[in-house]
Design a protein around this motif. Sequence first.
Motif, mmCIF file in Angstrom:
data_model
loop_
_atom_site.group_PDB
_atom_site.id
_atom_site.type_symbol
_atom_site.label_atom_id
_atom_site.label_comp_id
_atom_site.label_asym_id
_atom_site.label_seq_id
_atom_site.Cartn_x
_atom_site.Cartn_y
_atom_site.Cartn_z
ATOM 1 N N ASN A 1 0.857 -1.194 0.000
ATOM 2 C CA ASN A 1 0.000 0.000 0.000
ATOM 3 C C ASN A 1 0.886 1.235 0.000
ATOM 4 O OD1 ASN A 1 -2.555 -1.400 0.374
ATOM 5 N ND2 ASN A 1 -1.826 -1.818 2.455
ATOM 6 N N ALA A 2 0.303 2.352 -0.404
ATOM 7 C CA ALA A 2 1.025 3.617 -0.327
ATOM 8 C C ALA A 2 1.318 3.928 1.136
ATOM 9 C CB ALA A 2 0.201 4.734 -0.946
ATOM 10 N N VAL A 3 2.475 4.547 1.383
ATOM 11 C CA VAL A 3 2.888 4.900 2.739
ATOM 12 C C VAL A 3 2.999 6.422 2.820
ATOM 13 C CG1 VAL A 3 4.673 4.651 4.501
ATOM 14 C CG2 VAL A 3 4.172 2.732 2.970
ATOM 15 N N SER A 4 2.334 7.015 3.800
ATOM 16 C CA SER A 4 2.434 8.449 4.051
ATOM 17 C C SER A 4 3.709 8.694 4.846
ATOM 18 C CB SER A 4 1.218 8.944 4.844
ATOM 19 O OG SER A 4 0.046 8.773 4.096
ATOM 20 N N ILE A 5 4.567 9.564 4.314
ATOM 21 C CA ILE A 5 5.845 9.861 4.960
ATOM 22 C C ILE A 5 6.004 11.374 5.037
ATOM 23 C CG2 ILE A 5 6.972 7.691 4.290
ATOM 24 C CD1 ILE A 5 8.249 9.193 1.941
ATOM 25 N N GLN A 6 7.064 11.812 5.699
ATOM 26 C CA GLN A 6 7.359 13.236 5.819
ATOM 27 C C GLN A 6 8.853 13.435 5.911
ATOM 28 O OE1 GLN A 6 5.138 14.003 9.420
ATOM 29 N NE2 GLN A 6 6.975 13.864 10.708
ATOM 30 N N MET A 7 9.277 14.652 5.558
ATOM 31 C CA MET A 7 10.682 15.053 5.713
ATOM 32 C C MET A 7 10.712 16.533 6.034
ATOM 33 S SD MET A 7 12.248 15.338 1.824
ATOM 34 C CE MET A 7 11.884 13.687 1.372
ATOM 35 N N SER A 8 11.852 17.007 6.460
ATOM 36 C CA SER A 8 11.968 18.420 6.811
ATOM 37 C C SER A 8 11.870 19.280 5.550
ATOM 38 C CB SER A 8 13.297 18.698 7.521
ATOM 39 O OG SER A 8 14.368 18.640 6.601
ATOM 40 N N GLN A 9 11.396 20.499 5.734
ATOM 41 C CA GLN A 9 11.281 21.443 4.625
ATOM 42 C C GLN A 9 12.646 21.688 4.000
ATOM 43 O OE1 GLN A 9 8.153 23.292 3.631
ATOM 44 N NE2 GLN A 9 9.505 23.111 1.887
ATOM 45 N N GLN A 10 13.662 21.811 4.837
ATOM 46 C CA GLN A 10 15.021 22.060 4.346
ATOM 47 C C GLN A 10 15.496 20.911 3.459
ATOM 48 O OE1 GLN A 10 17.921 22.571 7.448
ATOM 49 N NE2 GLN A 10 19.564 23.043 6.028
ATOM 50 N N ALA A 11 15.282 19.672 3.891
ATOM 51 C CA ALA A 11 15.703 18.507 3.111
ATOM 52 C C ALA A 11 14.936 18.424 1.799
ATOM 53 C CB ALA A 11 15.516 17.225 3.918
ATOM 54 N N ALA A 12 13.633 18.721 1.837
ATOM 55 C CA ALA A 12 12.815 18.667 0.624
ATOM 56 C C ALA A 12 13.248 19.729 -0.378
ATOM 57 C CB ALA A 12 11.344 18.839 0.978
ATOM 58 N N ASN A 13 13.486 20.948 0.100
ATOM 59 C CA ASN A 13 13.931 22.017 -0.798
ATOM 60 C C ASN A 13 15.278 21.685 -1.425
ATOM 61 O OD1 ASN A 13 11.632 23.518 -0.334
ATOM 62 N ND2 ASN A 13 12.596 24.874 1.155
ATOM 63 N N GLN A 14 16.203 21.168 -0.626
ATOM 64 C CA GLN A 14 17.523 20.806 -1.139
ATOM 65 C C GLN A 14 17.410 19.665 -2.159
ATOM 66 O OE1 GLN A 14 20.403 19.755 1.830
ATOM 67 N NE2 GLN A 14 21.991 19.346 0.339
ATOM 68 N N LEU A 15 16.602 18.668 -1.856
ATOM 69 C CA LEU A 15 16.409 17.542 -2.760
ATOM 70 C C LEU A 15 15.898 18.016 -4.117
ATOM 71 C CD1 LEU A 15 16.230 14.457 -3.324
ATOM 72 C CD2 LEU A 15 13.918 14.555 -2.390
ATOM 73 N N CYS A 16 14.920 18.898 -4.107
ATOM 74 C CA CYS A 16 14.314 19.341 -5.357
ATOM 75 C C CYS A 16 15.150 20.385 -6.099
ATOM 76 C CB CYS A 16 12.901 19.832 -5.109
ATOM 77 S SG CYS A 16 11.831 18.449 -4.625
ATOM 78 N N ARG A 17 16.142 20.981 -5.426
ATOM 79 C CA ARG A 17 17.105 21.842 -6.124
ATOM 80 C C ARG A 17 18.129 20.988 -6.866
ATOM 81 N NH1 ARG A 17 16.891 25.113 -1.589
ATOM 82 N NH2 ARG A 17 18.675 24.096 -0.653
ATOM 83 N N GLN A 18 18.483 19.834 -6.281
ATOM 84 C CA GLN A 18 19.535 18.997 -6.847
ATOM 85 C C GLN A 18 19.013 17.904 -7.767
ATOM 86 O OE1 GLN A 18 21.483 17.580 -3.320
ATOM 87 N NE2 GLN A 18 22.543 19.509 -2.970
ATOM 88 N N LYS A 19 17.779 17.489 -7.591
ATOM 89 C CA LYS A 19 17.207 16.382 -8.354
ATOM 90 C C LYS A 19 15.945 16.839 -9.062
ATOM 91 C CE LYS A 19 20.295 13.517 -6.756
ATOM 92 N NZ LYS A 19 21.318 12.945 -7.601
ATOM 93 N N HIS A 20 15.336 15.956 -9.797
ATOM 94 C CA HIS A 20 14.133 16.276 -10.558
ATOM 95 C C HIS A 20 13.287 15.026 -10.689
ATOM 96 C CE1 HIS A 20 16.301 14.229 -13.707
ATOM 97 N NE2 HIS A 20 17.316 15.017 -13.449
ATOM 98 N N ASP A 21 12.127 15.155 -11.324
ATOM 99 C CA ASP A 21 11.302 13.976 -11.536
ATOM 100 C C ASP A 21 12.099 12.963 -12.356
ATOM 101 O OD1 ASP A 21 11.002 15.968 -13.594
ATOM 102 O OD2 ASP A 21 9.431 14.749 -14.482
#
Length: 190
Positions: free
Chosen positions: A35-55
């Motif tokens: 099943n799908a799993v609801s997860i979370q991460m810090s705003q800082q980690a998410a912003n950094q991830l999406c600056r360095q990576k992409h879909d």
Amino acid sequence: MDIINVEKRDPMAKAKHLRRMGIVPCSVYGGTLPNAVSIQMSQQAANQLCRQKHDGSKIRLNLEGKLIPTQIKEFTRNFDNQNVDHISFQALKAGQMVKSVAHIYRKNAENVRGVLEQMIDEVSYESLPEYMVDNITLDLEGAAPGTLITIADIPELNSEHITLHVPGDSIVLRITENKMAPTEEEAAAE
């Protein structure tokens, strides 16, 4: 492949409340997950991830000590502050085909003489997880007017392990002569 630390998210927690606390709600689905799993991460980690990576980028999620191989399927941003609002991850399973996107970047484009037109900047494809391609860099050093690069000209995409969703003769980029700028002979004559 990068490793990102995530936590299970309380399904009763409201997304707005989490975001105010500096937490980005996320989800991971598919692969070996029943099943799908609801997860979370810090705003800082998410912003950094999406600056360095992409879909389409491959990422391993560290969820309670278990590493889950995934790809970023989609992320959304808040238009007001450009923070990441949500990220969807697709779990990868060995031996199972996955749809993804390879992003095309240019190197040495500033050295190109002529007009550079890039028609395709991402290529949709299917492959097994071990053959996924995140990024393709085209080195344009020495490329002259008349240069034409098609999907079929890119070695990373010419693999029996990849099924492309675009024709091989699709033009990725071309360089044409700059009709507005004087030629070397015209410049010397002036």
